[in-house]
Design a protein around this motif. Structure first.
Motif, mmCIF file in Angstrom:
data_model
loop_
_atom_site.group_PDB
_atom_site.id
_atom_site.type_symbol
_atom_site.label_atom_id
_atom_site.label_comp_id
_atom_site.label_asym_id
_atom_site.label_seq_id
_atom_site.Cartn_x
_atom_site.Cartn_y
_atom_site.Cartn_z
ATOM 1 N N HIS A 284 8.077 -61.763 -13.868
ATOM 2 C CA HIS A 284 8.214 -62.722 -12.773
ATOM 3 C C HIS A 284 7.737 -62.141 -11.459
ATOM 4 O O HIS A 284 7.089 -62.825 -10.661
ATOM 5 N N TYR A 285 8.032 -60.851 -11.217
ATOM 6 C CA TYR A 285 7.703 -60.260 -9.926
ATOM 7 C C TYR A 285 6.197 -60.018 -9.770
ATOM 8 O O TYR A 285 5.712 -59.802 -8.663
ATOM 9 N N ASP A 286 5.461 -60.050 -10.884
ATOM 10 C CA ASP A 286 4.040 -59.801 -10.815
ATOM 11 C C ASP A 286 3.237 -61.074 -10.562
ATOM 12 O O ASP A 286 2.052 -60.997 -10.219
#
Length: 288
Positions: A284-286
């Motif tokens: 998700h953070y990428d």
């Protein structure tokens, strides 16, 4: 002259009588010697004959450990022979009893092993190095739809679909050359074939074993039909859930423990400006 002749005749008569007496005396001595020798030989031969009879009975398997004692042979070399034979036969009898005891213990252990083999909740088959089934337990017979012991003597390839039998022979020969504990079917689509021709998913385990002075393989067989059905039901359920989330009118996303995408709704993708990418498995953070 007449007196001289008469005297000579008496002398001849006495000589003849003496010769006859000597012959009779020598004959009596000879008879006595023969009687003594005969009695001595009888004392030797009769015990030997009785010992021979006992030995013949032992050779025929009719062993009586007290038979020699009842012969009542004592003294001399024959008595010593009897004593030695008696000790030998009693030792043979003890060893025979020990062998019988060991055979009974082995038979009991074999029966216990067979009971454990037959009572296994999983299918089990004992296969020789030529691929012939030697033993089969109750669960395996039920699994493949055969009557008890009907599989004994058949080729193990009879338990798989015909389209797979040819290649399995090559795999089996390779395994015989390098036997090891092996698990088969996990992550693969192995199929078993029942007596009625129907097929089912199966997992197998192989373990080499020495049995009856020959190399064999214990084959463990597990019918995984229920597991496959559960996996397919779960896959259908996940697919339905995925479609519901993707088509939801609101932004919804599912993540695993590491915050990787499992599924996201179209509204979620649009609201976060993520384009048309497939987010499954991405962190998700990428992607933000």
């Amino acid at each position: 002259v007449l007196a001289y002749a008469a005297s000579n005749a008496r002398v001849d008569d006495l000589v003849a009588i003496s010769r006859r007496s000597l012959i009779v005396g020598n004959g009596g001595i000879l008879i006595m010697l023969l009687l003594v020798i005969g009695l001595g030989m009888r004392r030797i031969t009769e015990p030997i004959q009785r010992l021979t009879i006992v030995a013949d009975r032992v050779a025929k398997g009719n062993f009586d450990p007290d038979a020699l004692a009842r012969l009542n042979v004592s003294g001399g070399e024959v008595g010593s022979l009897q004593a030695a034979l008696d000790r030998m036969l009693r030792e043979v009898h003890q060893r025979e009893q020990r062998v019988l005891q060991l055979n009974a213990e082995l038979a009991e252990r074999a029966a216990e092993a067979r009971l454990i083999f037959d009572a296994s909740p999983e299918g089990a088959l004992l296969v020789d190095d030529s691929g012939r089934i030697v033993q089969v337990n109750r669960r395996a017979s039920e699994m493949f739809g055969y009557p008890p012991d009907a599989l004994v003597g058949r080729a193990v390839e009879d338990l798989m679909p015909e389209r797979l039998r040819g290649q399995h022979v090559a795999h089996r020969d390779a395994y015989v050359r390098a036997p090891e504990v092996r698990y088969m079917g996990r992550g693969r689509d192995l199929r078993g074939r029942r007596h009625d021709g129907s097929e089912f998913p199966i997992e197998l385990s192989l373990a080499p074993i020495r049995h009856g002075n020959a190399d064999h393989v214990i084959v463990g067989a597990t019918d995984i039909t229920a597991r496959k059905q559960a996996e397919e039901a779960l896959a259908r359920s996940e697919q339905q859930l995925r479609r519901l989330i993707e088509q939801a009118p609101i932004g919804i996303a599912m993540f695993d423990r590491t915050m990787r995408y499992i599924v996201a709704s179209r509204r979620w993708v649009r609201d976060h400006g993520l384009g048309d990418r497939d987010l499954t498995g991405l962190l998700h953070y990428d992607v933000n």
